[in-house]
Scaffold this motif. Structure first.
Motif, mmCIF file in Angstrom:
data_model
loop_
_atom_site.group_PDB
_atom_site.id
_atom_site.type_symbol
_atom_site.label_atom_id
_atom_site.label_comp_id
_atom_site.label_asym_id
_atom_site.label_seq_id
_atom_site.Cartn_x
_atom_site.Cartn_y
_atom_site.Cartn_z
ATOM 1 N N LEU A 33 0.933 -1.060 0.015
ATOM 2 C CA LEU A 33 0.039 -0.113 0.023
ATOM 3 C C LEU A 33 0.865 1.151 -0.037
ATOM 4 O O LEU A 33 0.454 2.088 -0.579
ATOM 5 N N LYS A 69 -7.847 -2.002 10.440
ATOM 6 C CA LYS A 69 -7.644 -3.349 9.288
ATOM 7 C C LYS A 69 -9.133 -3.784 8.851
ATOM 8 O O LYS A 69 -10.085 -3.776 9.755
ATOM 9 N N ARG A 88 -7.159 0.242 4.034
ATOM 10 C CA ARG A 88 -7.612 0.506 2.804
ATOM 11 C C ARG A 88 -6.382 1.721 2.429
ATOM 12 O O ARG A 88 -6.048 2.464 3.116
ATOM 13 N N ARG A 89 -6.154 1.744 1.134
ATOM 14 C CA ARG A 89 -5.248 2.901 0.636
ATOM 15 C C ARG A 89 -5.525 4.088 0.948
ATOM 16 O O ARG A 89 -4.836 4.789 1.208
ATOM 17 N N GLU A 90 -6.964 4.527 0.606
ATOM 18 C CA GLU A 90 -7.089 5.745 0.701
ATOM 19 C C GLU A 90 -7.053 6.316 2.401
ATOM 20 O O GLU A 90 -6.651 7.525 2.531
ATOM 21 N N ARG A 91 -7.542 5.596 3.280
ATOM 22 C CA ARG A 91 -7.225 5.939 4.638
ATOM 23 C C ARG A 91 -5.729 5.838 4.904
ATOM 24 O O ARG A 91 -5.428 6.683 5.807
#
Length: 247
Positions: free
Chosen positions: A19, A101, A104-107
């Motif tokens: 990520l 968990k 996510r990439r955005e978070r």
């Protein structure tokens, strides 16, 4: 930014590495599978941010953050965990981010962006004001440029001399940065103040008696440090007797 990934599960570390690489603006400089290794790597690698799991064997993420906060130039901490009940402890530890968990990439990208905007001085101020709700299981000392964790269960007593505090433990003596008053408050259930300069582990005290000079002393169980008798001040004698009766 330079990123250190800390998680006791290899697949989770690999997921985070991927990520971070997908974001493309940061560099993963290392990985650790537990809190102790994380502390060692931070001193060696000087990462800007640590992606830190909370539930780990040994030194967990919350306690690891405490020790990282005590560094002269602490890294930003972003907790990554599957358990949202740790959010309050993470806030107390002055985490910069808290990502649940499955990550996510955005978070993760938002948390890293937030960490990147914080100046070193601001981060230091946040770290110094951090508090950990649960009691530590170790104290931290710097030896030969490395951080060493000393288990509380191995400590015989703390002794303050001017601005320095020495921890006497089964492995010898070490200087630590903690103040005696703070140690007394944190470990009140297991240690007793015997003097304005000394805090002793209750399970290390053999007995309370008077020495040849008529002074009250606690006699410690056999140890290798040679300090088997410590003077008890008049002010603390009653409390020491009470605590010993309650052992």
């Amino acid at each position: 930014m330079r990123v250190l990934i800390v998680d006791d599960e290899a697949p989770a570390r690999e997921r985070l590495r991927q990520l971070v690489e997908d974001v493309g603006e940061h560099e993963v400089v290392g990985e650790a599978g537990n809190g102790k290794d994380a502390i060692d790597l931070v001193t060696q690698l000087n990462p800007d941010v640590v992606l830190l799991d909370i539930r780990m064997p040994g030194v967990d993420g919350i306690e690891t953050a405490y020790h990282l906060n005590a560094m002269e130039l602490p890294p930003a901490v972003v907790f990554t965990t599957a358990y949202d009940e740790y959010a309050i402890d993470a806030f107390d530890a002055r985490a910069i981010g808290y990502v649940l968990k499955p990550v996510r990439r955005e978070r993760l990208e938002r948390a890293l962006d937030h960490a990147a905007r914080i100046t070193g001085q601001t981060l230091k101020q946040l770290s110094e004001s951090g508090e950990i709700g649960s009691r530590r299981r170790h104290v931290c000392t710097r030896e030969h440029g490395q951080l060493r964790l000393i288990p509380i269960s191995e400590i015989r007593y703390f002794y303050a001399d001017q601005k320095y505090v020495t921890v006497h433990h089964t492995g010898g003596e070490s200087l630590i940065d903690d103040a005696l008053k703070g140690l007394e408050e944190e470990f009140a259930d297991e240690f007793v103040r015997i003097h304005r300069n000394a805090l002793v582990a209750l399970d290390q005290i053999e007995k309370l008696q008077r020495n040849n000079d008529g002074k009250s002393v606690v006699v410690l169980r056999d140890g290798d440090d040679g300090g088997n008798e410590l003077i008890v001040s008049r002010r603390h004698q009653a409390d020491v007797r009470r605590r010993l009766k309650g052992k």
